[in-house]
Design a protein around this motif. Structure first.
Motif, PDB file in Angstrom:
ATOM      1  N   ILE A   1     -17.795  38.486   4.717  1.00  0.00           N
ATOM      2  CA  ILE A   1     -19.344  38.095   4.555  1.00  0.00           C
ATOM      3  C   ILE A   1     -20.051  39.542   4.642  1.00  0.00           C
ATOM      4  O   ILE A   1     -21.196  39.353   4.124  1.00  0.00           O
ATOM      5  CB  ILE A   1     -19.741  36.860   5.577  1.00  0.00           C
ATOM      6  CG1 ILE A   1     -19.533  37.560   7.047  1.00  0.00           C
ATOM      7  CG2 ILE A   1     -18.882  35.690   5.426  1.00  0.00           C
ATOM      8  CD1 ILE A   1     -20.096  36.590   8.160  1.00  0.00           C
ATOM      9  N   GLU A   2     -19.594  40.554   5.532  1.00  0.00           N
ATOM     10  CA  GLU A   2     -20.248  41.644   5.546  1.00  0.00           C
ATOM     11  C   GLU A   2     -20.161  42.284   4.228  1.00  0.00           C
ATOM     12  O   GLU A   2     -21.323  42.845   3.658  1.00  0.00           O
ATOM     13  CB  GLU A   2     -19.750  42.414   6.740  1.00  0.00           C
ATOM     14  CG  GLU A   2     -20.046  42.162   8.005  1.00  0.00           C
ATOM     15  CD  GLU A   2     -19.424  43.066   9.232  1.00  0.00           C
ATOM     16  OE1 GLU A   2     -18.555  43.650   8.736  1.00  0.00           O
ATOM     17  OE2 GLU A   2     -20.132  42.765  10.475  1.00  0.00           O
ATOM     18  N   ARG A   3     -19.220  42.269   3.497  1.00  0.00           N
ATOM     19  CA  ARG A   3     -18.932  42.798   2.299  1.00  0.00           C
ATOM     20  C   ARG A   3     -19.990  42.083   1.123  1.00  0.00           C
ATOM     21  O   ARG A   3     -20.538  42.821   0.342  1.00  0.00           O
ATOM     22  CB  ARG A   3     -17.528  42.622   1.601  1.00  0.00           C
ATOM     23  CG  ARG A   3     -17.310  43.157   0.379  1.00  0.00           C
ATOM     24  CD  ARG A   3     -15.820  43.131  -0.237  1.00  0.00           C
ATOM     25  NE  ARG A   3     -15.912  43.405  -1.657  1.00  0.00           N
ATOM     26  CZ  ARG A   3     -14.648  43.513  -2.373  1.00  0.00           C
ATOM     27  NH1 ARG A   3     -13.523  43.018  -1.718  1.00  0.00           N
ATOM     28  NH2 ARG A   3     -14.810  43.613  -3.612  1.00  0.00           N
ATOM     29  N   ALA A   4     -19.781  40.932   1.196  1.00  0.00           N
ATOM     30  CA  ALA A   4     -20.694  40.088   0.376  1.00  0.00           C
ATOM     31  C   ALA A   4     -22.473  40.362   0.773  1.00  0.00           C
ATOM     32  O   ALA A   4     -23.151  40.557  -0.155  1.00  0.00           O
ATOM     33  CB  ALA A   4     -20.639  38.569   0.491  1.00  0.00           C
ATOM     34  N   LYS A   5     -22.848  40.612   2.100  1.00  0.00           N
ATOM     35  CA  LYS A   5     -24.182  40.924   2.137  1.00  0.00           C
ATOM     36  C   LYS A   5     -24.437  42.229   1.684  1.00  0.00           C
ATOM     37  O   LYS A   5     -25.541  42.626   1.060  1.00  0.00           O
ATOM     38  CB  LYS A   5     -24.309  40.796   3.718  1.00  0.00           C
ATOM     39  CG  LYS A   5     -25.544  41.081   4.344  1.00  0.00           C
ATOM     40  CD  LYS A   5     -26.562  40.296   3.652  1.00  0.00           C
ATOM     41  CE  LYS A   5     -27.762  40.569   4.239  1.00  0.00           C
ATOM     42  NZ  LYS A   5     -29.069  39.655   3.799  1.00  0.00           N
TER      43      LYS A   5
END
Length: 346
Positions: free
Chosen positions: A45-49
């Protein structure tokens, strides 16, 4: 037809590596808005953000409760797809799920039923559906250019998910027979099963062989061959997680009563057609796909707005029938005997 609306998309699960390319295409589109993603894995989710600057959640249910959406993408493990699809459909959300749509036939049937019950669209994304050369070959087969198709074969093969460069999150569930539904047979045999279901329908009988031929650290089969028997045709789906090199991989062959088609893989792959006039084969044009049918995201949004059928191979019923072939193949391996279809009436 030019789309007139913008559709808010939520992404449930990020552990399927195919998600990232599909999200890039979505963000680049003019009618799809990546609204939020959900996954239990913090790095994902950090990558997506970081890449898409969207809202993030630790679990899909919270995302579905808090966000206003028009549709969802499902990119978790195969076993998770059924529950998420049922929840999304009950909220009136259209659904795009990555192949092979579920871990088993029960899951596929329940997803299909949920979509029908709620009146939402359900699309199964098959990455090879967006190859112009395969689309052209399908068109030639459907139009009778090589007569009646009496045999076809598709081989999906590489050296294995880990060796192929899949992320640890993807490999973890691909190697788990419960989360994936099997091994190479489900992950890669599904392509040939889908192609057969679309062009020939459900077979009368399925047999299969498979097992751990090379990878001792994998719990499921690393190689499999599925044979689908029809009243006047036979189809073969080959799947390998242990093939060295690219020779023969991702090649499709169609044999008809008046000709033969070979479809080469890759961006430069050709469509070769042999017949009585050209016994050694000749290349035929494979035009670029129309904009509304060139990518999964574009086709999904087009289908939602217009009500048109999705691209060849991607309708939910085709995906469901491919799942039945896979289930029969796993049963055939376990029993050592042919399995008759249909497995049950739906």
């Amino acid at each position: 037809m030019q789309l007139t609306k913008t559709y808010r998309i939520g992404v449930l699960g990020l552990t399927h590596d195919h998600v990232w390319n599909n999200l890039r295409e979505l963000v680049a589109s003019t009618h799809g808005l990546l609204t939020a993603v959900a996954d239990v894995n913090k790095p994902l989710i950090e990558r997506a953000k970081r890449e898409f600057d969207c809202a993030t959640y630790k679990d899909p249910q919270t995302l579905l409760q808090r966000e206003r959406l028009d549709a969802v993408y499902l990119y978790g493990d195969n076993a998770l797809s059924m529950e998420l699809a049922e929840t999304a459909a009950a909220k009136g959300l259209h659904i795009l799920v990555e192949k092979p749509m579920a871990a088993d036939l029960i899951g596929a049937d329940r997803m299909l039923a949920a979509a029908r019950r709620s009146g939402v669209r359900l699309m199964v994304n098959w990455p090879f559906a967006w190859r112009p050369q395969l689309r052209r070959a399908i068109q030639l087969c459907k139009s009778g250019d090589i007569g009646r198709v009496w045999q076809m074969k598709y081989r999906a093969a590489h050296e294995g998910p880990l060796e192929h460069g899949c992320s640890p999150y993807f490999v973890q569930w691909l190697y788990d027979p419960e989360l994936n539904g099997g091994g190479a047979l489900v992950d890669y045999g599904c392509y040939g099963a889908c192609l057969s279901a679309y062009l020939l329908g459900l077979p009368n009988r399925v047999t299969a062989v498979g097992g751990r031929l090379c990878k001792e650290d994998v719990l499921a089969e690393d190689n499999a061959v599925i044979v689908m028997a029809y009243p006047r045709a036979v189809s073969i789906a080959e799947a390998s997680w242990t093939q060295v090199g690219n020779l023969t991989a991702y090649t499709a062959v169609f044999y008809g009563t008046s000709g033969t088609i070979v479809v080469e893989p890759g961006e430069a792959g050709r469509v070769l057609v042999a017949n009585k006039d050209f016994p050694d084969g000749v290349a035929v044009d494979a035009p670029a796909l129309p904009q509304e049918s060139a990518t999964a995201g574009a086709n999904f949004l087009h289908g939602i707005e217009t009500g048109d059928e999705f691209a060849p191979l991607c309708e939910a019923r085709t995906g469901r029938d491919a799942q039945e072939i896979l289930e029969a193949a796993l049963m055939a391996i376990d029993s050592g005997a042919d399995v008759s279809l249909p497995l049950r009436n739906v």
